[in-house]
Design a protein around this motif. Structure first.
Motif, PDB file in Angstrom:
ATOM      1  N   LEU B 234      38.264  37.661  51.789  1.00 13.53           N
ATOM      2  CA  LEU B 234      38.671  38.065  50.439  1.00 13.53           C
ATOM      3  C   LEU B 234      37.468  38.135  49.516  1.00 13.53           C
ATOM      4  O   LEU B 234      37.352  39.032  48.678  1.00 13.53           O
ATOM      5  N   ALA B 235      36.541  37.152  49.676  1.00 13.92           N
ATOM      6  CA  ALA B 235      35.346  37.146  48.826  1.00 13.92           C
ATOM      7  C   ALA B 235      34.507  38.385  49.078  1.00 13.92           C
ATOM      8  O   ALA B 235      33.977  39.005  48.142  1.00 13.92           O
ATOM      9  N   GLN B 236      34.419  38.762  50.370  1.00 12.23           N
ATOM     10  CA  GLN B 236      33.671  39.975  50.714  1.00 12.23           C
ATOM     11  C   GLN B 236      34.309  41.208  50.086  1.00 12.23           C
ATOM     12  O   GLN B 236      33.639  42.046  49.493  1.00 12.23           O
ATOM     13  N   ALA B 237      35.648  41.257  50.204  1.00  8.55           N
ATOM     14  CA  ALA B 237      36.382  42.384  49.636  1.00  8.55           C
ATOM     15  C   ALA B 237      36.113  42.473  48.148  1.00  8.55           C
ATOM     16  O   ALA B 237      35.915  43.553  47.586  1.00  8.55           O
ATOM     17  N   LYS B 238      36.067  41.288  47.495  1.00  5.25           N
ATOM     18  CA  LYS B 238      35.834  41.268  46.060  1.00  5.25           C
ATOM     19  C   LYS B 238      34.429  41.785  45.734  1.00  5.25           C
ATOM     20  O   LYS B 238      34.223  42.552  44.790  1.00  5.25           O
ATOM     21  N   GLN B 241      34.407  45.368  46.027  1.00  6.89           N
ATOM     22  CA  GLN B 241      35.113  45.955  44.887  1.00  6.89           C
ATOM     23  C   GLN B 241      34.216  45.970  43.657  1.00  6.89           C
ATOM     24  O   GLN B 241      34.163  46.954  42.912  1.00  6.89           O
ATOM     25  N   GLU B 242      33.465  44.855  43.437  1.00  6.22           N
ATOM     26  CA  GLU B 242      32.620  44.794  42.254  1.00  6.22           C
ATOM     27  C   GLU B 242      31.472  45.786  42.337  1.00  6.22           C
ATOM     28  O   GLU B 242      31.062  46.354  41.332  1.00  6.22           O
ATOM     29  N   ALA B 243      30.981  45.992  43.581  1.00  9.85           N
ATOM     30  CA  ALA B 243      29.827  46.889  43.749  1.00  9.85           C
ATOM     31  C   ALA B 243      30.237  48.349  43.669  1.00  9.85           C
ATOM     32  O   ALA B 243      29.554  49.156  43.039  1.00  9.85           O
ATOM     33  N   THR B 244      31.374  48.673  44.299  1.00  7.31           N
ATOM     34  CA  THR B 244      31.728  50.091  44.419  1.00  7.31           C
ATOM     35  C   THR B 244      32.951  50.475  43.607  1.00  7.31           C
ATOM     36  O   THR B 244      33.221  51.654  43.405  1.00  7.31           O
TER      37      THR B 244
END
Lengths: 343, 425
Positions: B234-238, B241-244
């Motif tokens: 989930l942290a990776q997904a976040k 999400q923040e980057a792209t």
């Protein structure tokens, strides 16, 4: 200076508090009233009736002691105690004597520092079940749920009985007889266990006594008797000999009804049974040896009669409880009730 | 030229202890402390002297003696051959399990009731008001007894579930049947629910007399591991999400990580459910939950939930309306506004009273004695006390245990409170 007075007073209070238990006999005489630890409600043994009057087998012994000590069988204050609170009530001095079907055991005698001064009812633990359960022996109770009153010797006997017979059970530990009865009646447990006398009493108080049977097994010895605090020997003797007096009265055929006739006959007849004369205070001053007056035991008998009369009136065959004398018959009739000689 | 002006030092005189304000407070405190110590000392001395006068001593030796009585609900193994000390721990475990479930249910019901009481829906809000006012203004003991009596007197006896050959021949059905596809039996004594069982036993070890099974520990480790791994996903997904600005799909990954390893592990060990069966007088097999436990949990939860509901309501009301309005202005829906904006801030107000509610629940479990629930008060403070006659020792131990328990709970909750409270920098 002031401080030492303060500390001195403190020390004195402490000593007094410790010594207050020693002379129960004097306390009761000074108070003019006996405080008797009783059952909360065990029909036949100790229960208040609809009019608030205490009645029962144990209650009558309290009244006999009160009659012997303060001269009036009605001068008794009954303090209802549960299985849990009874010994604390006695140890703390809240009651003078505990007459509440309490079993005489080694640890209660020694570790709890009490004296069991007599056995007024030889009992044993039994089981009661509903008739439609189809059980005829306690050994068939494997897997049953058993209601049991806490704070009693019965929960230990129960554990031992099931263990020695290699069968299992689920205990439901209940605070007092009435709650145990309610749970048993609603079917929350298959069997209810307590002293056989208590079962008979509980059954008599039910709406449908015919639908319940008491199983034949008696799984323990339960000598029930009056209890006093350890170390107050004089008071213990008074209670013990009041009970013995009731037994001797039965042995000698002295009843509540013929008491005055016996007194008159014994006074008139020099050759009358000397033990009766000593017991009723006609000959010698036996009461004084225990710190009582001459006629103390005569008054004790006068309240509700001798041991046999008390038994029959409260729990005997003619009452709804319907207990047979059995072990509690006099030794002359094959029972265990045996009083030491009154001399 | 500077001169340090110092007040002339007056010599210390004894009278200054009373007349000098600098010392007076100190003097009074010392005197009070001395008096308190004197009083405590006198109490102790008095107790010891009075016990000695009655030929009693203070002795905890009974804890190592054979208990001799049976306990219905045991979370750690116990027989009547175990010691009084072990009975104490059985009771303590029973106390903790009731407190645990009651705290959880009370929090859930309390939060829902508290939020709903502020609902704009007139009926819902009034219903919750009635619930809160009725339940918290009637003593807890009555609720406990009521739940117990209702459970005991309305449910059928175990024998009503019995199906005999004659009944099958006559085509009759029994007076009562099990619920939930024949898996749960609720009788007038208790509820029998299916028990999870494994066919392969991995063994285990015993620590301080409490048995631990490797299978259970393994399952717990797997669950914790799965959650940790899932958090990383989930942290990776976040981060992505923040980057792209694009959130990768994670739900199937989460599902796989959270459930697959545990389920596989249990499947390998042969996980199955053991259903209760009517045998003899009672249902055997499965887990038997006595009504005393259920009634205590129900009563404690619904009663304490009312207080929690009030704290929750107070917490929400303490949040400035501007916050909600701002959220609405940003187009956040009411449900999410409550969840994301209001509740996190309200927690700061809610947590401190919540701590005391948890403490109350834990202490109120002692009321279970009214319905024969054998918690710490029932074993140590009930049967053990009666059988050994060691009132003072049992009471002291019990007070100490409840005190420790309360302090533990409140320190744990304080740690949580520090984590959520308003950070002042």
């Amino acid at each position: 200076m002031k401080k030492s007075v303060f500390l001195g007073t403190l020390a004195a209070t402490t000593v007094l508090a410790g010594a207050a238990f020693a002379g129960t006999l004097d306390d009761v005489k000074a108070r003019g009233e006996l405080i008797c630890g009783s059952n909360v409600a065990l029909t036949g043994f100790g229960a208040a009736d609809a009019a608030g009057e205490w009645k029962g087998f144990d209650v009558d012994l309290c009244r006999a002691v009160a009659a012997a000590v303060v001269g009036d069988g009605t001068k008794v204050k009954f303090v209802p105690t549960t299985g849990e609170t009874r010994f604390t009530a006695l140890a703390s001095g809240e009651v003078d004597v505990l007459i509440r079907n309490s079993t005489w055991t080694y640890s209660r005698d020694n570790d709890l520092k009490f004296d069991f001064v007599a056995v007024n009812y030889y009992d044993g633990q039994g089981f009661m079940v509903k008739k439609d359960l189809g059980v005829s022996s306690a050994k068939e109770l494997d897997g049953a749920t058993v209601c049991i009153q806490t704070g009693t010797t019965t929960e230990l006997n129960l554990a031992d009985f099931f263990k020695s017979n290699n069968i299992s059970y689920t205990p439901v530990t209940v605070g007092d007889d009435t709650e145990a009865q309610r749970q048993y009646e609603t079917g929350a447990c298959d069997a209810f266990t307590t002293d056989a006398s208590g079962l008979a009493s509980t059954r008599a108080a039910m709406a449908d006594p015919g639908n319940h049977i008491i199983l034949p097994e008696i799984i323990s010895k339960e000598p029930l008797g009056p209890v006093v605090r350890h170390g107050d020997n004089n008071w213990g003797d008074v209670v013990r000999w009041t009970f013995n007096a009731l037994l001797i009265a039965e042995e000698k055929g002295i009843t509540k009804a013929n008491l005055e006739e016996v007194v008159a006959a014994a006074t008139a007849d020099a050759a009358y049974d000397p033990e009766v004369k000593r017991l009723l205070g006609i000959d010698g001053d036996m009461g004084a040896m225990a710190g009582l007056d001459k006629e103390a035991f005569k008054r004790a008998i006068a309240v509700s009669g001798n041991y046999g009369e008390i038994f029959e009136a409260n729990i005997g065959a003619s009452t709804p409880i319907g207990l047979a004398r059995g072990l509690n018959a006099l030794w002359t009739q094959g029972g265990l009730q045996y009083a030491a000689p009154f001399r | 030229m500077t001169i340090a002006v110092e007040p002339p030092k007056a010599a210390f005189r004894l009278s200054m202890l009373i007349y000098d304000t600098r010392y007076r407070a100190m003097t009074i405190q010392v005197i009070v402390l001395a008096l308190v110590l004197l009083f405590v000392g006198w109490l102790t001395d008095n107790t010891i002297q009075n016990l000695a006068a009655k030929d009693k001593d203070i002795n905890f030796g009974f804890l190592w003696a054979r208990a001799g009585y049976d306990i219905d609900q045991q979370l750690i193994p116990y027989t009547n051959d175990s010691t009084h000390g072990r009975a104490l721990f059985v009771g303590l475990a029973n106390t903790l399990v009731v407190a645990f479930f009651a705290c959880i249910f009370a929090t859930i019901i309390g939060v829902i009731a508290g939020v709903l009481r502020l609902s704009k829906n007139w009926l819902v809000a009034r219903l919750m008001t009635v619930y809160v006012e009725v339940f918290r203004n009637i003593p807890l003991l009555l609720w406990i007894i009521l739940s117990f009596v209702v459970l005991g007197e309305t449910r059928p006896a175990p024998k009503d579930f019995r199906v005999t050959d004659e009944m099958i021949a006559a085509g009759e059905s029994p007076a009562a049947t099990m619920s939930f596809f024949d898996s749960v039996a609720i009788t007038n004594r208790g509820s029998n629910i299916p028990a999870p069982k494994l066919t392969t036993d991995l063994g285990g070890f015993e620590l301080l007399g409490v048995p631990f099974s490797f299978a259970v520990l393994g399952t717990l480790a797997l669950i914790i591991g799965s959650v940790l791994v899932n958090n990383r996903v989930l942290a990776q997904a976040k981060a992505v999400q923040e980057a792209t600005g694009d959130r990768p799909t994670t739900w199937w990954k989460s599902l796989l990580i959270l459930f697959a390893p545990t389920l596989l592990f249990l499947w390998v060990l042969g996980f199955h459910l053991e259903y209760p069966v009517l045998k003899g007088f009672n249902f055997q097999g499965g887990i038997s939950v006595a009504h005393s436990f259920t009634a205590l949990v129900i009563a404690l939860s619904i009663y304490s939930a009312t207080y929690i509901a009030e704290s929750v309501r107070a917490g929400i009301l303490a949040i400035n309306r501007g916050q909600t309005e701002a959220a609405y202005a940003l187009g956040i829906r009411p449900g999410r506004t409550m969840k994301l904006i209001v509740l996190p801030q309200a927690l700061r107000v809610i947590i401190p009273p919540l701590i005391s509610q948890y403490l109350n629940i834990t202490k109120n479990t002692t009321l279970g004695m009214a319905i024969s629930y054998l918690d710490l008060k029932g074993t140590l403070g009930g049967i053990t006390l009666n059988q050994t006659g060691r009132e003072l020792e049992c009471m002291l131990l019990m007070m100490m245990i409840y005190l420790t328990l309360s302090l533990l709970i409140s320190s744990l909750m304080n740690i949580y409170n520090n984590a959520v409270k308003l950070k002042e920098r």
